[in-house]
Design a protein around this motif. Structure first.
Motif, PDB file in Angstrom:
ATOM      1  N   LEU A 161      -3.977   7.469   6.943  1.00 24.30           N
ATOM      2  CA  LEU A 161      -3.810   6.099   7.369  1.00 24.30           C
ATOM      3  C   LEU A 161      -4.129   5.500   8.526  1.00 24.30           C
ATOM      4  CD1 LEU A 161      -0.205   6.525   5.993  1.00 24.30           C
ATOM      5  CD2 LEU A 161      -1.617   4.805   4.966  1.00 24.30           C
ATOM      6  N   GLU A 162      -4.572   4.484   8.787  1.00 27.21           N
ATOM      7  CA  GLU A 162      -4.656   4.009  10.234  1.00 27.21           C
ATOM      8  C   GLU A 162      -4.265   2.654  10.461  1.00 27.21           C
ATOM      9  OE1 GLU A 162      -8.682   4.178  11.437  1.00 27.21           O
ATOM     10  OE2 GLU A 162      -8.294   3.835  13.560  1.00 27.21           O
ATOM     11  N   THR A 163      -3.814   2.351  11.318  1.00 24.45           N
ATOM     12  CA  THR A 163      -3.155   0.879  11.613  1.00 24.45           C
ATOM     13  C   THR A 163      -3.480   0.406  13.139  1.00 24.45           C
ATOM     14  OG1 THR A 163      -1.006   1.599  12.482  1.00 24.45           O
ATOM     15  CG2 THR A 163      -1.163   0.983   9.978  1.00 24.45           C
ATOM     16  N   TRP A 164      -2.892  -0.887  13.412  1.00 24.60           N
ATOM     17  CA  TRP A 164      -2.987  -1.282  14.607  1.00 24.60           C
ATOM     18  C   TRP A 164      -2.048  -0.789  15.567  1.00 24.60           C
ATOM     19  CZ3 TRP A 164      -7.701  -3.123  15.751  1.00 24.60           C
ATOM     20  CH2 TRP A 164      -8.295  -3.855  14.835  1.00 24.60           C
ATOM     21  N   PRO A 165      -2.114  -0.378  16.788  1.00 25.31           N
ATOM     22  CA  PRO A 165      -1.326   0.503  17.643  1.00 25.31           C
ATOM     23  C   PRO A 165       0.108   0.013  17.476  1.00 25.31           C
ATOM     24  CG  PRO A 165      -3.040   0.019  18.899  1.00 25.31           C
ATOM     25  CD  PRO A 165      -3.317  -0.952  17.844  1.00 25.31           C
ATOM     26  N   ASP A 166       0.370  -1.385  17.559  1.00 24.39           N
ATOM     27  CA  ASP A 166       1.918  -1.908  17.315  1.00 24.39           C
ATOM     28  C   ASP A 166       2.487  -1.917  15.972  1.00 24.39           C
ATOM     29  OD1 ASP A 166       0.315  -3.941  16.191  1.00 24.39           O
ATOM     30  OD2 ASP A 166       1.151  -5.609  17.372  1.00 24.39           O
ATOM     31  N   ALA A 167       1.954  -1.444  15.021  1.00 24.01           N
ATOM     32  CA  ALA A 167       2.487  -1.514  13.542  1.00 24.01           C
ATOM     33  C   ALA A 167       3.490  -0.433  13.535  1.00 24.01           C
ATOM     34  CB  ALA A 167       1.286  -1.333  12.511  1.00 24.01           C
ATOM     35  N   ASP A 168       4.504  -0.558  12.580  1.00 20.72           N
ATOM     36  CA  ASP A 168       5.594   0.355  12.355  1.00 20.72           C
ATOM     37  C   ASP A 168       5.515   0.317  10.812  1.00 20.72           C
ATOM     38  OD1 ASP A 168       7.623   2.186  12.919  1.00 20.72           O
ATOM     39  OD2 ASP A 168       9.212   0.544  13.269  1.00 20.72           O
ATOM     40  N   VAL A 169       5.342   1.568  10.350  1.00 17.69           N
ATOM     41  CA  VAL A 169       5.546   1.569   8.786  1.00 17.69           C
ATOM     42  C   VAL A 169       6.097   3.008   8.412  1.00 17.69           C
ATOM     43  CG1 VAL A 169       3.767   2.286   6.986  1.00 17.69           C
ATOM     44  CG2 VAL A 169       3.024   0.895   8.843  1.00 17.69           C
ATOM     45  N   ASP A 170       6.831   2.748   7.487  1.00 25.19           N
ATOM     46  CA  ASP A 170       7.606   3.738   6.992  1.00 25.19           C
ATOM     47  C   ASP A 170       7.308   4.310   5.619  1.00 25.19           C
ATOM     48  OD1 ASP A 170       9.158   2.090   5.746  1.00 25.19           O
ATOM     49  OD2 ASP A 170      11.163   2.158   6.656  1.00 25.19           O
ATOM     50  N   ARG A 171       8.066   5.307   5.114  1.00 18.95           N
ATOM     51  CA  ARG A 171       8.020   5.883   3.903  1.00 18.95           C
ATOM     52  C   ARG A 171       8.200   4.886   2.766  1.00 18.95           C
ATOM     53  NH1 ARG A 171       9.043   8.754  -0.607  1.00 18.95           N
ATOM     54  NH2 ARG A 171      11.097   7.902  -0.642  1.00 18.95           N
TER      55      ARG A 171
END
Lengths: 232, 159
Positions: free
Chosen positions: B19-29
């Motif tokens: 996975l790749e996101t923008w640096p400020d993204a917060d993604v959990d399981r």
């Protein structure tokens, strides 16, 4: 296999970032298809050399009327390897498929655009590739995706019947919207394409770029005739 | 309930997803699992998503990059791949993702296809489009902070 991308300022990632990600994902090349009014500033050769991926300079011509489109295609033809016309309007769709100087008619079904057997036959006669855009299938959900899928199906049947050339693209606007070739092939199979159709559509970009580079090369005289350096 | 005899147990395949996101993204399981369920159901319908039976087993995401292992039923990996491709955002944060490989066991999947933790971002100041901008850089990749969002770039853009 190649992908055709929109780069900053027409998207959120620069050409270099799109190319780097595409190379990671297993593409052999990217076609930069920024809209004509939002050109990207990049050095195709430097990017290609740094990341080991072909970078093709293209343009997507966006116009309101066929006469305006005709002028823009004429302007861009000599400056870009690949000339795409931004479809999705009936008059523009018709203009694009009837004009052999156009390489690709992009997303003809978008908006209130439509396609029929007459346009498909014209595309086949003039060698204008029709794009199957997976953008809405990848990004939309619900009703708009259902309509996009229905449109793709109609387009697929018309293109197959007329044996018109085609290309496939996810039309990404940032490196996060890129999807790897295997994922695109799997998605195509899930929505009614064959795997071979998807691979052919992704390959078609590279053949197109190669042909256009050949005919704009200095050694090209006319079809079947070219200057060979080895002949003394 | 009693264990099923071995020949009746479901056969699984494990997909390694990067996975790749923008640096400020917060993604959990949990959010990612929810998106996987939505994506399979939206693309494949109830029957198809029951066939694929996708479950997120491992999930890591930090500093704009991450990986996951998704368990799917054997013989349905292509459908799962197609559905995963349709995940364009998790909790509203845009994600790029790709399946880096498939294995018959979780362990093989981890050993072959999952890279170690990514090195942290370095702060940089760059000149982008004639304006001084702050940026987060990791190896070749540089995410430039603009007024409202980020622009993805690489070190080639700042030479």
């Amino acid at each position: 296999m190649y992908e055709a991308v929109h780069a900053h300022p027409d998207g959120d990632s620069t050409v270099a970032r799109q190319a780097l990600t595409a190379a990671d994902y297993g593409f052999d090349g990217v076609v930069v298809r920024n809209h004509g009014d939002e050109p990207a500033d990049y050095d195709a050769e430097a990017v290609a050399e740094a990341y080991g991926i072909d970078v093709v300079e293209g343009v997507e011509v966006r116009a309101d009327t066929p006469s305006q489109a005709s002028g823009l295609v004429g302007n861009h033809r000599s400056k870009h390897t690949v000339v795409v016309v931004h479809g999705g309007d009936r008059a523009i769709n018709r203009f694009a498929v009837e004009n052999p100087a156009v390489d690709v008619l992009a997303h003809p079904m978008r908006g209130d655009g439509d396609f029929n057997h007459v346009l498909a036959n014209a595309a086949a006669d003039n060698g204008v590739r029709v794009e199957f855009s997976l953008r809405q299938v990848l990004g939309d959900s619900g009703g708009s995706r259902v309509r996009a899928l229905g449109d793709l199906r109609k387009l697929r049947e018309l293109v197959a019947d007329a044996d018109a050339p085609y290309v496939v693209s996810a039309d990404p606007r940032s490196h996060l919207e890129l999807r790897a070739p295997r994922e695109l092939v799997a998605l195509g199979e899930a929505i009614g394409f064959t795997g071979d159709q998807m691979r052919e559509g992704l390959e078609a970009w590279s053949r197109l770029a190669e042909r256009n580079r050949r005919v704009t090369d200095d050694s090209f005289v006319e079809p079947g005739v070219r200057l060979d350096e080895d002949d003394g | 309930m009693k264990h099923l005899p071995k020949h009746l147990q479901p056969r699984w395949r494990y997909l390694a997803v990067e996975l790749e996101t923008w640096p400020d993204a917060d993604v959990d399981r949990r959010a990612f699992q929810r998106e996987v369920w939505y994506a399979t159901q939206n693309l494949l319908g109830d029957t198809g998503s029951a066939d694929v039976d996708a479950t997120v087993l491992r999930f890591e995401h930090d500093d704009g990059t991450g990986h996951a292992i998704v368990r799917v039923r054997r013989n349905h990996t292509d459908a799962a791949r197609a559905a995963l491709a349709c995940i364009d955002a998790v909790d509203g944060a845009p994600v790029g993702l790709r399946v880096t490989g498939t294995s018959g066991t979780v362990r093989a999947c981890e050993e072959k296809y999952i890279r170690g933790p990514a090195e942290p971002f370095g702060q940089r100041h760059v000149v982008f489009e004639n304006a001084e901008r702050s940026a987060l850089a990791r190896q070749k990749r540089v995410d430039v902070r603009t007024d409202h969002s980020f622009v993805g770039a690489t070190d080639l853009d700042f030479r």
